[in-house]
Write a protein that holds these residues in place. Structure first.
Motif, PDB file in Angstrom:
ATOM      1  N   SER A 180      45.389  47.950  48.423  1.00 34.72           N
ATOM      2  CA  SER A 180      44.280  46.669  48.553  1.00 34.72           C
ATOM      3  C   SER A 180      44.180  46.382  47.126  1.00 34.72           C
ATOM      4  O   SER A 180      44.111  44.981  47.089  1.00 34.72           O
ATOM      5  N   LEU A 181      44.515  47.251  46.058  1.00 34.15           N
ATOM      6  CA  LEU A 181      44.545  46.702  44.672  1.00 34.15           C
ATOM      7  C   LEU A 181      45.627  45.962  44.228  1.00 34.15           C
ATOM      8  O   LEU A 181      45.865  44.672  43.973  1.00 34.15           O
TER       9      LEU A 181
ATOM     10  N   GLY B 286      46.757  31.125  34.762  1.00 31.41           N
ATOM     11  CA  GLY B 286      45.863  32.057  34.725  1.00 31.41           C
ATOM     12  C   GLY B 286      46.240  33.431  34.492  1.00 31.41           C
ATOM     13  O   GLY B 286      47.430  33.731  34.087  1.00 31.41           O
ATOM     14  N   ALA B 287      45.502  34.559  34.443  1.00 32.30           N
ATOM     15  CA  ALA B 287      45.787  35.916  34.437  1.00 32.30           C
ATOM     16  C   ALA B 287      45.051  36.960  35.193  1.00 32.30           C
ATOM     17  O   ALA B 287      44.060  36.454  35.831  1.00 32.30           O
ATOM     18  N   LEU B 288      45.643  37.854  35.437  1.00 27.35           N
ATOM     19  CA  LEU B 288      45.138  39.160  36.533  1.00 27.35           C
ATOM     20  C   LEU B 288      45.178  40.159  35.758  1.00 27.35           C
ATOM     21  O   LEU B 288      45.968  40.593  34.969  1.00 27.35           O
ATOM     22  N   TRP B 289      43.958  41.156  35.719  1.00 28.96           N
ATOM     23  CA  TRP B 289      44.068  42.550  35.127  1.00 28.96           C
ATOM     24  C   TRP B 289      43.357  43.419  36.234  1.00 28.96           C
ATOM     25  O   TRP B 289      42.320  43.392  36.475  1.00 28.96           O
ATOM     26  N   ALA B 290      44.367  44.334  36.492  1.00 32.13           N
ATOM     27  CA  ALA B 290      43.867  45.394  37.775  1.00 32.13           C
ATOM     28  C   ALA B 290      43.961  46.579  36.875  1.00 32.13           C
ATOM     29  O   ALA B 290      44.840  46.980  36.203  1.00 32.13           O
ATOM     30  N   SER B 291      43.124  47.753  37.326  1.00 30.43           N
ATOM     31  CA  SER B 291      43.189  48.885  36.591  1.00 30.43           C
ATOM     32  C   SER B 291      42.609  50.047  37.801  1.00 30.43           C
ATOM     33  O   SER B 291      41.768  49.665  38.543  1.00 30.43           O
ATOM     34  N   TRP B 292      43.293  51.110  37.730  1.00 33.37           N
ATOM     35  CA  TRP B 292      42.681  52.073  38.296  1.00 33.37           C
ATOM     36  C   TRP B 292      42.681  53.677  37.820  1.00 33.37           C
ATOM     37  O   TRP B 292      43.736  53.777  37.116  1.00 33.37           O
TER      38      TRP B 292
ATOM     39  N   SER C 212      39.373  48.201  39.577  1.00 30.45           N
ATOM     40  CA  SER C 212      38.683  46.793  39.193  1.00 30.45           C
ATOM     41  C   SER C 212      39.716  45.908  39.133  1.00 30.45           C
ATOM     42  O   SER C 212      40.913  46.185  38.741  1.00 30.45           O
ATOM     43  N   LEU C 213      39.316  44.724  39.591  1.00 29.06           N
ATOM     44  CA  LEU C 213      40.353  43.596  39.586  1.00 29.06           C
ATOM     45  C   LEU C 213      39.532  42.436  38.877  1.00 29.06           C
ATOM     46  O   LEU C 213      38.569  41.919  39.265  1.00 29.06           O
ATOM     47  N   ARG C 214      39.960  41.982  37.729  1.00 23.28           N
ATOM     48  CA  ARG C 214      39.429  40.779  37.149  1.00 23.28           C
ATOM     49  C   ARG C 214      40.454  39.805  37.020  1.00 23.28           C
ATOM     50  O   ARG C 214      41.572  39.909  36.740  1.00 23.28           O
ATOM     51  N   GLY C 215      39.999  38.477  37.036  1.00 21.96           N
ATOM     52  CA  GLY C 215      41.062  37.417  37.082  1.00 21.96           C
ATOM     53  C   GLY C 215      40.315  36.256  36.221  1.00 21.96           C
ATOM     54  O   GLY C 215      39.309  36.098  35.681  1.00 21.96           O
ATOM     55  N   PHE C 216      41.357  35.425  35.575  1.00 21.78           N
ATOM     56  CA  PHE C 216      41.137  34.224  34.807  1.00 21.78           C
ATOM     57  C   PHE C 216      41.790  33.260  35.511  1.00 21.78           C
ATOM     58  O   PHE C 216      43.065  33.212  35.573  1.00 21.78           O
TER      59      PHE C 216
ATOM     60  N   ILE D  92      37.133  40.013  40.756  1.00 16.01           N
ATOM     61  CA  ILE D  92      37.606  39.707  42.011  1.00 16.01           C
ATOM     62  C   ILE D  92      37.472  41.038  42.996  1.00 16.01           C
ATOM     63  O   ILE D  92      37.785  42.022  42.633  1.00 16.01           O
ATOM     64  N   PRO D  93      36.832  40.876  44.242  1.00 17.52           N
ATOM     65  CA  PRO D  93      36.565  41.848  44.945  1.00 17.52           C
ATOM     66  C   PRO D  93      37.687  42.807  45.551  1.00 17.52           C
ATOM     67  O   PRO D  93      38.683  41.766  45.908  1.00 17.52           O
ATOM     68  N   VAL D  94      37.862  43.782  45.692  1.00 16.97           N
ATOM     69  CA  VAL D  94      38.834  44.622  46.442  1.00 16.97           C
ATOM     70  C   VAL D  94      38.120  45.191  47.584  1.00 16.97           C
ATOM     71  O   VAL D  94      37.370  45.877  47.487  1.00 16.97           O
ATOM     72  N   GLU D  95      38.740  44.686  48.900  1.00 20.34           N
ATOM     73  CA  GLU D  95      37.913  45.099  49.942  1.00 20.34           C
ATOM     74  C   GLU D  95      37.978  46.636  50.511  1.00 20.34           C
ATOM     75  O   GLU D  95      36.993  47.080  50.895  1.00 20.34           O
ATOM     76  N   LYS D  96      38.965  47.128  50.040  1.00 25.10           N
ATOM     77  CA  LYS D  96      39.174  48.631  50.695  1.00 25.10           C
ATOM     78  C   LYS D  96      39.464  49.447  49.444  1.00 25.10           C
ATOM     79  O   LYS D  96      40.041  49.180  48.389  1.00 25.10           O
TER      80      LYS D  96
END
Ligand code: NDP
Ligand code: NHF
Length: 356
Positions: free
Chosen positions: A131-132, A254-260, A273-277, A285-289
């Motif tokens: 999901s991420l 834009g940009a995306l930054w995902a981390s686990w 988490s997932l953050r975006g510009f 940005i919500p991650v549903e699952k």
């Protein structure tokens, strides 16, 4: 297919094979009908955990005597080719763990046989079901970052497990350490930046903590060039603690930054988490699952049920699996030679065919 649903077999009941077995058990519409282990001890553990499954200590006997729709192969990497070929020859669909093979010739044999027999060959790059990491892909496809130009896929983790009989620390059996975990990141990088065309070149560096084992490379970093000037950085250290993975993608807009993060790769209690510009504002940005490789493994089995029952496409097919093996082998050649490796030249020289 029997009336009760799909019948799956499993070959390999080690650390990851046990999770596969559990994922199959969790999935509606599928039955874990048979398990092949190697040792008596692993076979006994399988029988204990899955009393309804027929358990073998010789996978050939399982393939000869049990009627199965799909066989899931989770054995040390040097056995993927031999056992994968036997599964396809027996007329079963195949879920083969990564790496698809330890050479391109092995991947090609598997591809050819699957095609000849008209069977599905799925490769265990389960991150594609996340999901991420999957949300990053769908946002890229929706134009969130504009034209993607840069992707960083980075992991900082504790050392690899030994594996049964220490296979993971034996270069003859593991192939190389890029095929172990960075292979997932090459797959992600190609998935994210593939809209720009296939990878064109790779240059990589690696080193080892063990002076007497320079081939077991704890630290590894690669730059992969894609068409249109886009590039990816794939980087991993095994000299760290816990399990922390990051993806950063930037583009013309834009940009995306995902981390686990988790105490282990296999935790069911990660933070992520997932953050975006989006070109105007920074947002969460919500991650549903919930995400993590155990969850993705379950989704991978569910995806296969959908493929077999409803004729849907695979999340990661054999051509994708071959690509990620090729990138790992090219990266290892770059580490060894100290040179940039042109993928088209490598594909013709080592893989006996051009990239397109
Ligand atoms: N996609 C992903 O995220 C992951 C993929 N993997 C991949 O999965 C594979 C297995 O890894 P892992 O479970 O960690 O390794 P392990 O060493 O823990 O398990 C391997 C198992 O294979 C069994 N085995 C060996 N030969 C045979 C055979 N001929 N027939 C049946 N079983 C056999 C071993 O049996 P015995 O116990 O009797 O020795 C062992 O139980 C590897 O290819 C690895 O790269 C692994 C982790 C995660
Ligand atoms: O994703 C993974 C987790 O780590 C394992 C090694 O310890 C790899 O085999 C595997 O691909």
């Amino acid at each position: 297919m029997s009336d009760g649903g799909l019948r799956f077999g499993l070959i390999g009941f080690g650390a990851w094979g046990k999770h596969h077995a559990n994922a199959i058990r969790q999935t509606a519409g599928v039955e874990l009908a048979a398990i092949a282990a190697r040792s008596e001890a692993s076979a006994a553990a399988a029988k204990d955990a899955y009393p309804d499954a027929v358990v073998f200590t010789d996978y050939r006997q399982m393939l000869e005597t049990v009627d199965l729709d799909l066989v899931d192969v989770v054995v040390p990497s040097h056995l993927h080719h031999e056992i994968g070929m036997a599964v396809l020859a027996a007329g079963c669909h195949l879920l083969l763990e990564k790496p698809m093979g330890t050479s391109l010739a092995q991947c090609d044999d598997l591809l050819r046989l699957a095609q000849e027999k008209n069977l599905h060959l799925a490769i265990g790059h389960e991150f594609r079901l996340s999901s991420l990491w999957g949300k990053v892909k769908s946002l890229i496809d929706d134009g969130y970052v504009g034209t993607p130009q840069y992707a960083l896929v980075e992991l900082s983790r504790n050392p690899y497990r030994q594996g049964s009989d220490g296979w993971r620390y034996d270069i003859e059996r593991v192939g190389n350490w890029i095929l172990e975990e960075p292979i997932h990141f090459f797959d992600l990088a190609r998935w994210y930046l593939g809209g720009n065309g296939e990878p064109q070149s790779v240059v990589a560096l690696a080193n080892s903590r063990q002076v007497d084992h320079p081939e077991l490379q704890d630290n590894f970093s690669a730059l992969v060039n894609f068409g249109g000037g886009a590039y990816a950085v794939v980087s991993q250290t095994l000299s760290a603690f816990e399990h922390h993975q990051t993806v950063k993608v930037t583009g013309t807009k834009g940009a995306l930054w995902a981390s686990w993060s988790g105490s282990l790769d296999r935790t069911r209690h990660p933070t992520f988490s997932l953050r975006g510009f989006n070109g105007e504002a920074v947002e969460d940005i919500p991650v549903e699952k919930i995400t993590g490789e155990l969850f993705e493994l379950e989704d991978q089995i569910a995806m296969l049920v959908d493929v077999l029952k409803n004729d849907r496409p695979l999340a990661c097919n054999a051509e994708d699996g071959r690509w990620s093996v090729m990138l790992c082998l090219a990266a290892q050649e770059s580490v060894d030679s100290g040179r940039i490796v042109q993928i088209d030249e490598f594909a013709k020289r080592v893989g006996n065919r051009p990239i397109n």
